[in-house]
Design an enzyme around this catalytic site. Sequence first.
Site, short mmCIF file in Angstrom:
data_model
loop_
_atom_site.label_atom_id
_atom_site.label_comp_id
_atom_site.label_asym_id
_atom_site.label_seq_id
_atom_site.Cartn_x
_atom_site.Cartn_y
_atom_site.Cartn_z
N HIS A 198 -0.42 4.10 8.96
CA HIS A 198 -0.87 3.00 8.06
C HIS A 198 -2.40 2.74 8.26
O HIS A 198 -2.95 2.25 7.21
CB HIS A 198 0.08 1.42 8.57
CG HIS A 198 1.00 1.53 7.92
ND1 HIS A 198 2.13 0.41 8.11
CD2 HIS A 198 1.76 2.28 7.02
CE1 HIS A 198 3.23 0.77 7.66
NE2 HIS A 198 3.06 1.96 6.81
N ARG A 303 4.35 7.09 -8.73
CA ARG A 303 5.30 7.02 -7.53
C ARG A 303 6.21 5.62 -7.67
O ARG A 303 5.70 4.80 -7.16
CB ARG A 303 4.60 7.07 -6.38
CG ARG A 303 4.11 8.41 -5.90
CD ARG A 303 3.48 8.29 -4.48
NE ARG A 303 3.12 9.37 -3.88
CZ ARG A 303 1.97 10.12 -3.75
NH1 ARG A 303 0.84 9.24 -4.22
NH2 ARG A 303 1.92 11.03 -3.00
N ARG A 340 7.93 9.53 -11.83
CA ARG A 340 8.92 10.19 -11.15
C ARG A 340 9.83 9.14 -10.83
O ARG A 340 9.65 7.83 -10.26
CB ARG A 340 7.95 10.51 -9.87
CG ARG A 340 9.08 11.31 -8.95
CD ARG A 340 8.33 11.90 -7.89
NE ARG A 340 7.74 10.73 -6.82
CZ ARG A 340 7.20 10.90 -5.82
NH1 ARG A 340 6.68 12.32 -5.36
NH2 ARG A 340 6.89 10.27 -4.74
N ASN A 461 2.00 18.10 -0.65
CA ASN A 461 2.48 17.38 0.56
C ASN A 461 3.89 17.74 1.28
O ASN A 461 4.04 17.95 2.35
CB ASN A 461 2.59 15.72 0.54
CG ASN A 461 1.39 15.15 -0.27
OD1 ASN A 461 0.15 15.85 -0.09
ND2 ASN A 461 1.41 14.07 -0.73
N ASP A 462 4.76 17.68 0.40
CA ASP A 462 6.18 18.11 0.65
C ASP A 462 6.23 19.79 0.85
O ASP A 462 6.81 20.28 1.89
CB ASP A 462 7.21 17.60 -0.18
CG ASP A 462 7.50 16.37 0.46
OD1 ASP A 462 7.64 15.85 1.74
OD2 ASP A 462 7.74 15.19 -0.40
N ARG A 472 5.08 16.22 8.09
CA ARG A 472 3.88 15.74 7.48
C ARG A 472 3.51 14.33 8.01
O ARG A 472 2.19 14.25 7.80
CB ARG A 472 4.12 15.64 6.08
CG ARG A 472 4.89 14.58 5.38
CD ARG A 472 5.28 14.70 4.15
NE ARG A 472 4.53 13.66 3.29
CZ ARG A 472 4.78 13.31 2.08
NH1 ARG A 472 5.66 13.94 1.33
NH2 ARG A 472 3.75 12.47 1.62
N CYS A 509 -0.38 17.59 -7.87
CA CYS A 509 -0.65 16.16 -7.46
C CYS A 509 -0.25 15.86 -6.04
O CYS A 509 -0.52 14.52 -5.90
CB CYS A 509 0.54 15.40 -8.21
SG CYS A 509 2.25 15.75 -7.68
C1 PEP Z 1 4.01 15.59 -2.54
O1 PEP Z 1 5.02 15.73 -1.87
O2 PEP Z 1 3.08 16.39 -2.50
C2 PEP Z 1 3.95 14.39 -3.45
C3 PEP Z 1 3.05 14.29 -4.28
O3 PEP Z 1 4.74 13.66 -3.34
P1 PEP Z 1 4.89 12.09 -2.09
O4 PEP Z 1 3.60 12.37 -1.45
O5 PEP Z 1 5.22 11.07 -2.70
O6 PEP Z 1 6.11 12.74 -1.28
MG MG Z 2 6.88 14.57 -1.95
#
Ligand code: PEP
Ligand code: MG
Length: 561
Positions: A198, A303, A340, A461-462, A472, A509
């Site tokens: 955070h 999001r 999304r 990210n995922d 992550r 993204c």
């Molecule tokens: C990602 O996974 O890169 C993504 C943009 O989605 P989030 O960070 O919301 O999981």
């Molecule tokens: Mg994601």
Amino acid sequence: MTKSNEEIHIQGVPIADGIAIGALHFLKINEQFSIPEFSITFDQVSGEIDRYRKALVSSREELEKLQFLLYYEGSNEAAQIIESHIKMLEDPLITIEIEEKIGAMLKNTESVFHHAMNDYKKLFININKRDVNCSLLDVQDLLDRILKHLLPNSCINDESIPSHCILSARELFPTAIARVSTNHIRAIVTEIGGMTSHIAIIARSRRIPYVSNIDVNSLEKISGVNVIIDGNSGKMIINPQTETVKWYKREKKEIVYHLINEKPKRITCTSDGVEIDVQANLDSLYDLKLLKEYNVGAIGLLRSEFLYLQKETQSFNEEEQFVLYKRLMQLAGNIEVSFRVFDVGSDKNYFKLNLVEPNPALGCRSIRFLMKHKEIFASQIRAILRAANFGKLKLLLPLISDVEELKQAKEFIYLQIKQLKKDGHIIKDSIQIGCMVEAPSFVIMCDQIIKECDFLSIGTNDLTQYTLAIDRSNPQTCDIYTPLHPSIIRMIKQITEEADRQNVPIGICGEVASNQHFTPTLIGIGLRKISCAARFIPMIRKVIENVNVRDEEIKLKSILR
Ligand code: PEP
Ligand code: MG
């Protein structure tokens, strides 16, 4: 470490971008202060309860004020974290139970509260075995706030922090950074603190450069000494010499955040004339104003789960969602929105669902959760489809990992369209349905899956988490979480080329899109749509203007050789 004038470079982990120069201030927090403990008579119970209630009210007022200020300055992610603290204040363990215990134990409020909260923390750790570091810190943060109101002289106060300092501590509470003005502290250095903690989110949201994983033990002795914090590279420089300061001052000047005087062009051209569309990731309605200022053409990622952070699913039915989504579409106006659907589960254990799974990141999250909780999915899809009449909306599905899964999700959406029409709603006939590219299996099977997609958005990210098998959100592994690892570059390249071959629009993204150091590589790979957090848009556009696509393509060949 001594107070000599020698220039010392220390390498930490970069958490929030930016460069700052200032005097170091070492903050000792969490120091043990003694809690008075004494017995009270039965007659004194109501007075003690009254004192406790006042402490809760004051804590709430303080947090609400802080939240308002954060929204006002545009730090929306930070404001949403404060919301979670406000909600915690309503927990019966914090309200009713303490009052009952004061009466039962016949002890003064602060001692009852202190004992009860130690139990509360233990309970919290057991419930949230995962992610303990981040969340427990939030609990501790709130408990200290309440205690501060019960024992006003016991805790650190902001006035003890000198203006324009570089704040260093072993660990910081999220609200400590949320409340001090950005003029007051120029940068943060801590020992503990991961990329997705955070405190990291708040620092990025407030544009405070932040470096962690620095051994702060020796910093206490050099409080007051000049340091440079380079949040881009994760470096801390103690006693910077004149040449180093000059170099950094030049460097800092080049970083543009909000210095826009004229209406920027919607599409940015590289130095050799290739057009790049910089789009926005949106988590709340507040940033929409900024997007207009920046002349942004599209929200590459909305999001939607962030719009309902901390709310229970029962509290947002189709009608309530429709009202909010309609407002969003009206505010977006001509800006296209890739909406999304709720991406919950795993690290996003929102909506008070209390999902307990042995392995949440690999469990019932995102599209899997929605297809298993069809009542939640249906009410959201219906609300979105109805709101789509008020602007330019595309549907984006998270964590699709298989072509059959996608077909079933699309079938479900078509069913809702049919049902809505039957119910008398006017619904657009053609709604574009796209996928987040977040699972390695999606990339491996992309020639087949892309046939089912109207557009694609790469969620690095995922994708990084699942490809490199690295959590992550774990601070222990943030040093090896490498979003542009050669394997990820290969994957992005593979999916981008296939999408181009099949003429399906593709963008990116994930957080890499907000990192100016990665921008040239992404363009070299072939991406032409880059969606990042709104505040990074001017900076990313500026970087793009200096990119030569041909040069980047050549560089990439050598990386992938
Ligand atoms: C990602 O996974 O890169 C993504 C943009 O989605 P989030 O960070 O919301 O999981
Ligand atoms: Mg994601």
